[in-house]
Motif scaffolding. Structure first.
Motif, short mmCIF file in Angstrom:
data_model
loop_
_atom_site.label_atom_id
_atom_site.label_comp_id
_atom_site.label_asym_id
_atom_site.label_seq_id
_atom_site.Cartn_x
_atom_site.Cartn_y
_atom_site.Cartn_z
N SER A 1 26.94 -9.68 21.16
CA SER A 1 25.62 -9.85 20.99
C SER A 1 25.19 -8.29 20.77
O SER A 1 24.23 -8.27 19.91
N ARG A 2 25.63 -7.40 21.41
CA ARG A 2 25.51 -6.05 21.14
C ARG A 2 25.69 -5.40 19.85
O ARG A 2 24.80 -4.97 19.13
N VAL A 3 26.77 -6.00 19.26
CA VAL A 3 27.34 -5.40 17.79
C VAL A 3 26.30 -6.11 16.82
O VAL A 3 25.97 -5.82 15.83
N ASP A 4 25.89 -7.39 17.23
CA ASP A 4 25.13 -8.17 16.24
C ASP A 4 23.79 -7.80 16.03
O ASP A 4 23.10 -7.27 15.19
N ASP A 5 23.12 -7.26 17.25
CA ASP A 5 21.96 -6.60 17.38
C ASP A 5 21.83 -5.22 16.69
O ASP A 5 21.05 -5.14 16.08
N ARG B 1 18.81 -0.68 5.71
CA ARG B 1 20.24 -1.26 5.09
C ARG B 1 21.07 0.06 4.64
O ARG B 1 20.76 1.08 4.94
N MET B 2 22.48 -0.34 4.39
CA MET B 2 23.25 0.63 4.01
C MET B 2 23.54 1.68 5.09
O MET B 2 23.60 3.02 4.63
N GLN B 3 23.49 1.42 6.28
CA GLN B 3 23.89 2.33 7.31
C GLN B 3 24.57 1.89 8.79
O GLN B 3 24.78 0.45 8.81
N ILE B 4 25.07 2.41 9.61
CA ILE B 4 25.67 2.00 10.61
C ILE B 4 24.67 2.30 12.09
O ILE B 4 24.15 3.41 11.96
N THR B 5 24.66 1.20 12.77
CA THR B 5 24.04 1.51 13.96
C THR B 5 25.03 1.12 15.15
O THR B 5 25.87 0.34 15.33
N ALA B 6 24.86 2.38 16.04
CA ALA B 6 25.65 2.29 17.26
C ALA B 6 24.77 2.39 18.44
O ALA B 6 24.64 3.76 18.64
#
Length: 60
Positions: free
Chosen positions: A40-44, A54-59
Motif C-alpha cells: 500500500s505504501r509503495v502504491d501510494d 510523472r517520470m520520477q521516483i517517490t520514496a
C-alpha cells in the motif's frame, strides 16, 4: 531500473515508441504487520509520482 527504462525506444510494427515510467518505492518497516502494509505504501508512492509530474521516483 528507472534510468534503464525511462525513454527506452521500443519498435512496434516498425513504429518507434519511447517508454516513460514513474516509480514508487519503500522499505519494510517494523510497523508492517501484513504484506499489504508495504504494498500500500509503495502504491501510494507510485501515485504520488504520477500525480506530481510523472517520470520520477517517490520514496517516503
Amino acid at each position: 531500473m528507472f534510468v534503464a527504462l525511462n525513454h527506452l525506444p521500443i519498435d512496434i510494427n516498425g513504429k518507434k515508441i519511447y517508454i516513460s515510467i514513474s516509480m514508487g518505492v519503500s522499505t519494510i518497516s517494523s510497523k508492517d504487520v501484513q504484506p499489504n502494509d508495504l504494498y500500500s505504501r509503495v502504491d501510494d508512492n507510485l501515485y504520488h509520482s504520477k500525480n506530481n509530474g510523472r517520470m520520477q521516483i517517490t520514496a517516503f
